[in-house]
Design a protein around this motif. Sequence first.
Motif, short mmCIF file in Angstrom:
data_model
loop_
_atom_site.label_atom_id
_atom_site.label_comp_id
_atom_site.label_asym_id
_atom_site.label_seq_id
_atom_site.Cartn_x
_atom_site.Cartn_y
_atom_site.Cartn_z
N TYR A 1 0.81 -1.33 -0.15
CA TYR A 1 0.17 0.38 0.05
C TYR A 1 0.86 1.41 -0.14
CZ TYR A 1 -3.73 -3.15 1.37
OH TYR A 1 -4.66 -4.27 1.23
N PRO A 2 1.84 1.47 -1.27
CA PRO A 2 2.53 2.73 -1.49
C PRO A 2 2.29 4.03 -0.96
CG PRO A 2 1.80 1.69 -3.14
CD PRO A 2 0.77 1.00 -2.73
N GLU A 3 0.22 3.90 -1.04
CA GLU A 3 -0.43 5.09 -1.41
C GLU A 3 -1.33 5.65 0.24
OE1 GLU A 3 -1.42 6.87 -4.80
OE2 GLU A 3 0.72 6.95 -5.81
N TYR A 4 -1.52 4.09 1.53
CA TYR A 4 -2.62 4.06 2.14
C TYR A 4 -2.75 5.68 2.79
CZ TYR A 4 -4.96 1.30 5.29
OH TYR A 4 -6.18 0.71 6.04
N ASP A 5 -3.61 5.73 2.94
CA ASP A 5 -4.18 7.30 4.31
C ASP A 5 -3.46 7.12 5.08
OD1 ASP A 5 -4.72 9.16 5.31
OD2 ASP A 5 -7.02 9.44 4.02
N SER A 6 -2.43 7.56 5.87
CA SER A 6 -2.54 6.56 7.13
C SER A 6 -2.95 7.47 7.76
CB SER A 6 -1.09 7.81 7.28
OG SER A 6 -0.51 8.81 6.97
N LYS A 7 -3.84 8.54 8.02
CA LYS A 7 -4.95 9.19 9.29
C LYS A 7 -6.29 8.12 9.31
CE LYS A 7 -8.76 11.13 6.58
NZ LYS A 7 -8.44 10.94 4.85
N ASN A 8 -6.03 7.16 8.79
CA ASN A 8 -7.06 5.63 8.84
C ASN A 8 -6.52 4.73 9.66
OD1 ASN A 8 -9.09 6.43 7.57
ND2 ASN A 8 -8.11 6.22 5.48
N LEU A 9 -5.06 4.99 9.59
CA LEU A 9 -4.19 3.59 10.51
C LEU A 9 -4.12 4.10 11.76
CD1 LEU A 9 -0.82 3.11 8.54
CD2 LEU A 9 -3.38 1.53 8.83
N PRO A 10 -4.00 3.12 13.42
CA PRO A 10 -2.74 4.13 14.49
C PRO A 10 -1.63 4.13 14.52
CG PRO A 10 -4.62 1.21 13.98
CD PRO A 10 -4.15 1.96 13.30
N ARG A 11 -1.96 5.12 15.70
CA ARG A 11 -0.60 6.26 16.27
C ARG A 11 -0.04 4.51 16.02
NH1 ARG A 11 1.69 9.44 14.12
NH2 ARG A 11 -0.13 10.92 14.34
N TRP A 12 0.16 3.78 16.86
CA TRP A 12 0.81 2.59 16.99
C TRP A 12 1.52 2.41 16.08
CZ3 TRP A 12 0.35 -2.45 15.99
CH2 TRP A 12 -1.00 -3.04 16.17
N ILE A 13 0.82 2.36 14.81
CA ILE A 13 1.28 1.67 13.71
C ILE A 13 2.15 2.88 13.17
CG2 ILE A 13 0.64 0.64 11.36
CD1 ILE A 13 -1.47 -0.99 12.54
#
Length: 379
Positions: A65-77
């Motif tokens: 996922y080279p362009e995955y929207d990081s705002k949908n991920l937990p902070r720890w990830i």
Amino acid sequence: MSAAMSFLNTSRLRQTLSEAGVENPDEKIAEAEAELSKIIKRLIKESQPVIDEQYNAAEPFLKVYPEYDSKNLPRWIIDNLEEARILGNAGQTVIFPDGRRYQLNNTLNHLTGKAWTHFINSVINTAYSTNGKDSYAHKIRKIHPTPKPPQLMRDIIEFFTKENEIVFDYFMGVGGSLLGAGLCNRRASGIELNPEYIKAYQMAAAEIKCPEFSCRAGDCLEILSDQSEMADLIGDEKISLVLIDPPYGNMMSREKTGADIEKYGNTATPFTDSDRDLGNVDLHVFFEKLKRSVELVLPYVKRRGHIVIFIKDLQPSKKETNLLHAQIIDKLNEIDCLHYKGLKIWADQTTKLFPYGYPFAFVANQIHQYILVFRKEKP
């Protein structure tokens, strides 16, 4: 001899045990050495990084996922994204070298599978400190008769929300729910009838350097009925979790008897003196007003959002069972779009025990409260 030998002064131990009259001191020392050796080996093993075999077979997250929207991920990830990998053909499982896993299609929270499993244990046993840093400003919050531990509220909030979602408590007291939200990067707001409790919350937030969230002093039923007031409190977003600890239908406003006199004194300890306080009304009125409050807040709750309620049963009296938690479940189940999902039991092991009923009858020391879980569904 085992590696533990270097950690034990056997001569001194032998002398100490012999002087104490312990038989076969050498045998006891050998047993102690064996146990210590096991502990040392376990500690060394636990300190070594464990590389999950499946991790080695997984693909790097940023490759999949080279362009995955990081705002949908937990902070720890996000903080460890370089180590994250994607496991399986579905592309939904994130895995780390230490075996931690997270499902990208998790719509409820940001927990690993292990943390999820731990939370759904139906019993929570705690012994939170009421002194020092670990008390989370209990010295300030204890002006309330029953302040909830922010650590406990944080753990509940982490299960029923994702980071930056909204938590709402309209019986906020001294702000245990709001402090808990601040401890885990959620937003929150609250309503409290007693302005002094709100001041205590604000002081506690400052003391532990926690974000201070917006509050309203007043009757929750009136504020919940006022769209303008609610818009000021929560904006135009939906609430993910309503987390409340309602006053228990005149329980605290009764004059104390028996062993409770030692704990509380011989006078009533109501939350407030107001006739609008649910803690000062008869039980049948309490149930109806609690139901009405839930009906009023539901439009502001997102679909599949949760309402979580703390409640403690009263002692039975003659033929009255006083199972408040069961009565609340039945009452709130009358609401069409609200479904009861189960409960957890919180056992507070710091509760002081008294010899209730001694020496004539069984009267339980109730160190537990029920945590009732409801979810909003389609009507």
